[in-house]
Scaffold this active site. Structure first.
Site, mmCIF file in Angstrom:
data_model
loop_
_atom_site.group_PDB
_atom_site.id
_atom_site.type_symbol
_atom_site.label_atom_id
_atom_site.label_comp_id
_atom_site.label_asym_id
_atom_site.label_seq_id
_atom_site.Cartn_x
_atom_site.Cartn_y
_atom_site.Cartn_z
ATOM 1 N N LEU A 138 0.874 -1.164 0.000
ATOM 2 C CA LEU A 138 0.000 0.000 0.000
ATOM 3 C C LEU A 138 0.919 1.223 0.000
ATOM 4 C CD1 LEU A 138 -2.701 -0.900 2.711
ATOM 5 C CD2 LEU A 138 -2.923 -1.065 0.225
ATOM 6 N N ASP A 139 0.501 2.280 -0.676
ATOM 7 C CA ASP A 139 1.298 3.500 -0.656
ATOM 8 C C ASP A 139 1.435 4.008 0.774
ATOM 9 O OD1 ASP A 139 1.419 3.384 -3.421
ATOM 10 O OD2 ASP A 139 -0.337 4.671 -3.691
ATOM 11 N N LYS A 140 2.454 4.817 1.005
ATOM 12 C CA LYS A 140 2.759 5.308 2.347
ATOM 13 C C LYS A 140 1.519 5.842 3.071
ATOM 14 C CE LYS A 140 5.255 9.034 4.678
ATOM 15 N NZ LYS A 140 6.101 10.241 4.504
#
Length: 326
Positions: A138-140
């Site tokens: 998942l993106d940051k």
């Protein structure tokens, strides 16, 4: 301690004319260009089965590239006592509810303090599993559910399941603009031609499919439920921006906030201060890699997105009330 690293990919067609080291740095962003150049010079990179030992060599696009090297244990990959929200755990897998501000894997600009560092601390034996068991990201600043493998057999199975599109991942997002119906975005994605941190729809990119349906309408925004068929970097963010409905707060793809006319100061402040993409992984369904059982988990939308929804609802309700009096 050393680690045998094998990477493979295909040079994308839009990379035509790039230097080999530049092209590979785009394909494998977890590794620095200087490190990739070193691998090339050592003869550890092959293009279409032939050793490529010249970093300045130009690529054509479409070539098959393989990297086979031994890397020393990265000092960044150290165990760190970072708390994790574990939704489910057995001897083979973990389901984690990821908060915002947590990078999944060390990389440029984020050498430590990542989910990987936390996994090494809480589960020392996971160091024997490739990438500490991380099979998808998942993106940051995207919140929600992720699966992590605790053993090599589980990791192998989950990676293959992802490739066969057998793992179901659903998200909720709030996008800019009013959408009247659901649909599907089937557009290939590749790294942006000039902005290395961005992705973009490109005809020569990798296939990417996102399904979406409308959950809730607001005056100038829409709440969506989305299901990934593929898992490209920034896929939902890029696809929604491509159809001119970028996610609220997306620092890369949304541009300025676009509030509705006569918006309250509360709504204006909320939109201005919402500083991450409004995206949460709400559901994960998979076949257990060992038992074969179909398992499903759900995650409540993150608190900051819930607050955003509340303010959008209040704005819509207030506007409709005022219209009723006209």
């Amino acid at each position: 301690m050393s680690q045998h690293l094998q990477l493979d990919s295909t040079i994308e067609h839009h990379q035509l004319g790039q230097r080999l080291d530049q092209a590979l740095a785009e394909l494998f962003p977890d590794y620095s260009r200087s490190r990739i150049k070193e691998w090339i010079l050592k003869g550890q990179v092959t293009i279409d089965g032939k050793i490529a030992d010249k970093p300045k060599e130009k690529v054509m696009g479409g070539e098959t590239v393989k990297i086979d090297t031994i890397i020393e244990e990265d000092i960044r990959w150290v165990p760190q006592n970072i708390s994790l929200n574990i939704v489910y755990e057995d001897d083979h897998i973990l389901i984690i509810d990821k908060p915002r501000d947590l990078v999944v894997h060390p990389g440029a600009g984020n050498p430590d303090g990542t989910l990987l560092n936390a996994l090494l601390y809480h589960y020392p034996t996971i160091a024997d599993v490739p990438r500490a068991g991380i099979v998808h990201r998942l993106d940051k600043d995207t919140t929600g559910l992720m699966v992590v493998a605790k053993t090599i057999p589980a990791q192998t199975y989950l990676v293959e399941s992802l490739q066969r599109r057998e793992i179901t991942r659903e998200y909720e997002a709030i996008v800019i603009g009013t959408m009247t119906a659901g649909g599907t975005v089937d557009q290939p994605i590749s790294r942006h031609n000039t902005k290395r941190t961005h992705m973009a729809v490109h005809p020569m990119g990798k296939p990417a499919v996102t399904h979406y349906r409308v959950l809730e309408h607001f005056r100038a925004h829409t709440r969506l439920r989305l299901r990934l068929e593929t898992g490209r970097t920034h896929q939902i963010r890029v696809h929604m921006a491509h159809i001119t409905h970028p996610l609220i707060g997306d620092p890369l793809y949304s541009g300025r906030p676009r509030p509705p006319k006569k918006a309250s100061q509360h709504l204006l402040d909320t939109l201005r201060q919402f500083d991450r993409q409004a995206l949460h992984a709400v559901m994960l369904r998979l076949q257990h890699p060992i038992t074969g059982e179909i398992m499903e988990w759900h995650s409540e939308i993150a608190e900051d997105i819930q607050q955003l929804l509340y303010v959008l609802r209040e704005d819509t309700k207030q506007f409709n009330h005022e219209m009723d009096w006209l």
